[in-house]
Write a protein that holds these residues in place. Structure first.
Motif, PDB file in Angstrom:
ATOM      1  N   UNK A   9      51.894  55.562  -1.202  1.00  0.00           N
ATOM      2  CA  UNK A   9      51.958  54.503  -0.205  1.00  0.00           C
ATOM      3  C   UNK A   9      52.562  54.998   1.103  1.00  0.00           C
ATOM      4  N   UNK A  10      51.992  54.485   2.173  1.00  0.00           N
ATOM      5  CA  UNK A  10      52.394  54.817   3.540  1.00  0.00           C
ATOM      6  C   UNK A  10      52.350  56.338   3.722  1.00  0.00           C
ATOM      7  N   UNK A  33      46.965  62.446   0.715  1.00  0.00           N
ATOM      8  CA  UNK A  33      46.419  61.215   1.279  1.00  0.00           C
ATOM      9  C   UNK A  33      47.570  60.245   1.473  1.00  0.00           C
ATOM     10  N   UNK A  34      47.658  59.690   2.658  1.00  0.00           N
ATOM     11  CA  UNK A  34      48.616  58.624   2.933  1.00  0.00           C
ATOM     12  C   UNK A  34      47.871  57.299   2.840  1.00  0.00           C
ATOM     13  N   UNK A  35      48.254  56.472   1.878  1.00  0.00           N
ATOM     14  CA  UNK A  35      47.641  55.156   1.693  1.00  0.00           C
ATOM     15  C   UNK A  35      48.347  54.182   2.640  1.00  0.00           C
ATOM     16  N   UNK A  36      47.770  54.039   3.814  1.00  0.00           N
ATOM     17  CA  UNK A  36      48.390  53.281   4.899  1.00  0.00           C
ATOM     18  C   UNK A  36      48.113  51.785   4.772  1.00  0.00           C
ATOM     19  N   UNK A  37      48.924  50.958   5.419  1.00  0.00           N
ATOM     20  CA  UNK A  37      48.774  49.505   5.290  1.00  0.00           C
ATOM     21  C   UNK A  37      47.386  48.976   5.655  1.00  0.00           C
ATOM     22  N   UNK A  43      38.424  52.343   1.339  1.00  0.00           N
ATOM     23  CA  UNK A  43      38.866  53.461   2.190  1.00  0.00           C
ATOM     24  C   UNK A  43      39.636  54.482   1.366  1.00  0.00           C
ATOM     25  N   UNK A  44      40.452  54.009   0.439  1.00  0.00           N
ATOM     26  CA  UNK A  44      41.205  54.925  -0.419  1.00  0.00           C
ATOM     27  C   UNK A  44      40.252  55.717  -1.317  1.00  0.00           C
ATOM     28  N   UNK A  45      39.273  55.044  -1.904  1.00  0.00           N
ATOM     29  CA  UNK A  45      38.285  55.741  -2.734  1.00  0.00           C
ATOM     30  C   UNK A  45      37.561  56.823  -1.934  1.00  0.00           C
ATOM     31  N   UNK A  71      47.933  51.086  -6.036  1.00  0.00           N
ATOM     32  CA  UNK A  71      46.542  51.447  -5.734  1.00  0.00           C
ATOM     33  C   UNK A  71      46.282  52.954  -5.797  1.00  0.00           C
ATOM     34  N   UNK A  72      47.154  53.818  -5.282  1.00  0.00           N
ATOM     35  CA  UNK A  72      46.879  55.256  -5.404  1.00  0.00           C
ATOM     36  C   UNK A  72      46.728  55.699  -6.866  1.00  0.00           C
ATOM     37  N   UNK A  73      47.595  55.203  -7.722  1.00  0.00           N
ATOM     38  CA  UNK A  73      47.504  55.531  -9.149  1.00  0.00           C
ATOM     39  C   UNK A  73      46.243  54.919  -9.762  1.00  0.00           C
TER      40      UNK A  73
END
Length: 142
Positions: A9-10, A33-37, A43-45, A71-73
């Motif tokens: 996250x972030x 990968x930075x999972x941004x707000x 987009x993460x996929x 979500x990343x996990x």
């Protein structure tokens, strides 16, 4: 060489990778990968897919994530099921000792399962309660 993908996250991914590289130096075959707000799961996929395409996965890939159930996990687990050719292993609860240990030991094995066991042990062993350490040291002195 086993590929590494660090996601959180972030700015967790880039932050923890930057900290690890400060300790052990730059390494190859690693992406973050930075999972941004403003990301959604699509987009993460896409970011995960692109990162995996950039990695050499001949010996497998370890994905390091920050939080079980986040979500990343969750998206990493989906990718694990969708891309068996990558021999993906997903670790959650990643901390700096885990990543440093992984970077230090990565060239000692070509089996990501073995490496996962080693780095998880390092992570567990590096969670300590400083007050207890100090208390034991003080007891030794008196």
């Amino acid at each position: 060489m086993i590929g590494f993908l660090v996601i959180g996250h972030n700015h967790f991914g880039s932050g923890i990778l930057s900290a690890a590289e400060m300790i052990v130096g730059k390494h190859k075959n690693i992406e973050c990968i930075d999972f941004l707000p403003d990301f959604d799961t699509t987009a993460l996929d896409n970011a995960i897919s692109q990162a995996l395409d950039n990695l050499d996965y001949n010996e497998g890939i370890i994905i390091f994530t920050d939080l079980v159930g986040g979500s990343p996990f969750n998206r990493s687990m989906v990718v694990y099921t969708e891309r068996p050719e990558c021999n993906i292993h997903v670790i959650s609860g990643t901390n700096l000792p885990v990543l440093v240990e992984a970077l230090n030991l990565r060239e000692s094995t070509n089996d990501p399962g073995v490496l996962v066991k080693q780095v998880m042990e390092a992570g567990r062993n590096n969670i300590v309660y400083g007050n207890e350490i100090l208390k034991k040291e003080m007891e030794k002195r008196y």
